[in-house]
Design a protein around this motif. Structure first.
Motif, mmCIF file in Angstrom:
data_model
loop_
_atom_site.group_PDB
_atom_site.id
_atom_site.type_symbol
_atom_site.label_atom_id
_atom_site.label_comp_id
_atom_site.label_asym_id
_atom_site.label_seq_id
_atom_site.Cartn_x
_atom_site.Cartn_y
_atom_site.Cartn_z
ATOM 1 N N PRO A 86 0.807 -1.235 0.000
ATOM 2 C CA PRO A 86 0.000 0.000 0.000
ATOM 3 C C PRO A 86 0.829 1.269 0.000
ATOM 4 C CG PRO A 86 -0.922 -1.593 1.537
ATOM 5 C CD PRO A 86 0.417 -2.127 1.113
ATOM 6 N N LEU A 87 1.942 1.280 0.733
ATOM 7 C CA LEU A 87 2.800 2.472 0.769
ATOM 8 C C LEU A 87 3.445 2.706 -0.595
ATOM 9 C CD1 LEU A 87 4.126 4.805 2.258
ATOM 10 C CD2 LEU A 87 5.873 3.206 3.087
ATOM 11 N N TYR A 88 3.916 1.643 -1.215
ATOM 12 C CA TYR A 88 4.468 1.784 -2.574
ATOM 13 C C TYR A 88 3.432 2.377 -3.519
ATOM 14 C CZ TYR A 88 9.001 -0.610 -2.258
ATOM 15 O OH TYR A 88 10.317 -0.933 -1.986
ATOM 16 N N LEU A 89 2.228 1.818 -3.524
ATOM 17 C CA LEU A 89 1.206 2.249 -4.473
ATOM 18 C C LEU A 89 0.767 3.685 -4.212
ATOM 19 C CD1 LEU A 89 1.293 -0.753 -5.166
ATOM 20 C CD2 LEU A 89 -1.203 -0.760 -5.214
ATOM 21 N N GLY A 90 0.571 4.042 -2.942
ATOM 22 C CA GLY A 90 0.175 5.402 -2.618
ATOM 23 C C GLY A 90 1.238 6.421 -2.992
ATOM 24 N N SER A 91 2.502 6.079 -2.733
ATOM 25 C CA SER A 91 3.605 6.981 -3.076
ATOM 26 C C SER A 91 3.721 7.145 -4.587
ATOM 27 C CB SER A 91 4.920 6.444 -2.511
ATOM 28 O OG SER A 91 4.839 6.275 -1.106
ATOM 29 N N GLN A 92 3.540 6.066 -5.315
ATOM 30 C CA GLN A 92 3.611 6.126 -6.780
ATOM 31 C C GLN A 92 2.491 6.997 -7.353
ATOM 32 O OE1 GLN A 92 3.402 1.928 -7.434
ATOM 33 N NE2 GLN A 92 5.523 1.588 -6.813
#
Length: 263
Positions: A86-92
């Motif tokens: 989730p952190l990867y996707l939100g940051s992207q």
């Protein structure tokens, strides 16, 4: 790898990716741009260099996923913890929106010139869904600067195209581009991936414009819908699910194929 590393690396890396990739689309598309009508080769190589720049910037910080399809593929393969997804996707997604906004700032004058040019407006179809077709404003051709769209609108074909192209991308990353930690792109992997993106664009990009990255399409599409651009036309939300769902499926399939065939 800490949460702050993931957030900083993916946000900045994806922002640079979209700034340079969206920038080449703007350069080729917009009136009063020195690169107007430079063509598909300029776009494909521009996106390849955009991937290279973003990956080099973020590789040592977050692993330079820069793409939810890559993150999902790595999670299925086992190189990335599912709790970090989730952190990867939100940051992207945040980075993609920042990058698209910077494209608008960079080409502000060109957007204005393009979308108020009588010749450009006269060549565009009337906006869909408006009752009074005689007085309806005409849509400017700028959504392609921000997001992808199909040449032939067929949901099954368009979805299949995005899945196939993304499988090629993510398999290429998994088999050649992992860093020593196994969770993202190394230095050589960034170069290989950039060349792979060029190849995908040249070979598989014709039908849909090869999103192969959900946030590359969704983030800029959101920005397009919010920006105060005159005569910009709609954001084509009816198609928007294809370049999100297709690459996510492709990333998961690539991760599974890698585990079966290459481990």
């Amino acid at each position: 790898m800490s949460s702050s590393d993931i957030f900083i690396g993916e946000t900045i890396g994806t922002a640079v990716l979209i700034l340079l990739g969206g920038g080449v689309c703007a350069a080729v598309t917009l009136k009063r741009s020195k690169a107007q009508n430079a063509g598909w080769l300029a776009i494909t190589f521009g996106w390849g260099f955009a991937v290279l720049a973003g990956a080099y910037l973020a590789g040592g910080v977050s692993g330079a996923h820069l793409n939810p399809a890559v993150t999902i593929g790595l999670a299925v393969e086992g190189g990335t913890e599912w709790s970090d997804v989730p952190l990867y996707l939100g940051s992207q997604l945040l980075g993609a929106m920042i990058g698209a906004f910077l494209v608008w700032i960079t080409y502000y004058g060109q957007f204005r010139a393009h979308l108020t040019d009588p010749e450009i407006l006269a060549a565009q179809p009337l906006e869909e869904g408006l009752v009074d077709q005689e007085t309806a404003p005409k849509a400017g051709p700028v959504l392609g600067v921000f997001s992808t769209g199909p040449e032939i609108r067929n949901a099954v074909q368009n979805l299949a195209t995005e899945i196939i192209a993304t499988v090629v991308l993510v398999l290429g990353i998994l088999t050649q581009g992992l860093n020593d930690d196994g969770n993202g792109l190394g230095v050589l992997g960034a170069l290989v991936t950039a060349l792979l993106v060029v190849g995908i664009g040249l070979s598989l990009g014709g039908p849909t414009g090869y999103a192969i990255n959900p946030v590359r399409d969704l983030g800029p599409r959101i920005v397009h819908s919010l920006l105060p651009l005159p005569n910009k036309g709609g954001s084509d939300w009816g198609y928007a699910w294809v370049p999100v769902v297709g690459p996510l499926i492709g990333g998961a399939v690539a991760g599974g194929l890698y585990n079966i065939a290459f481990k």
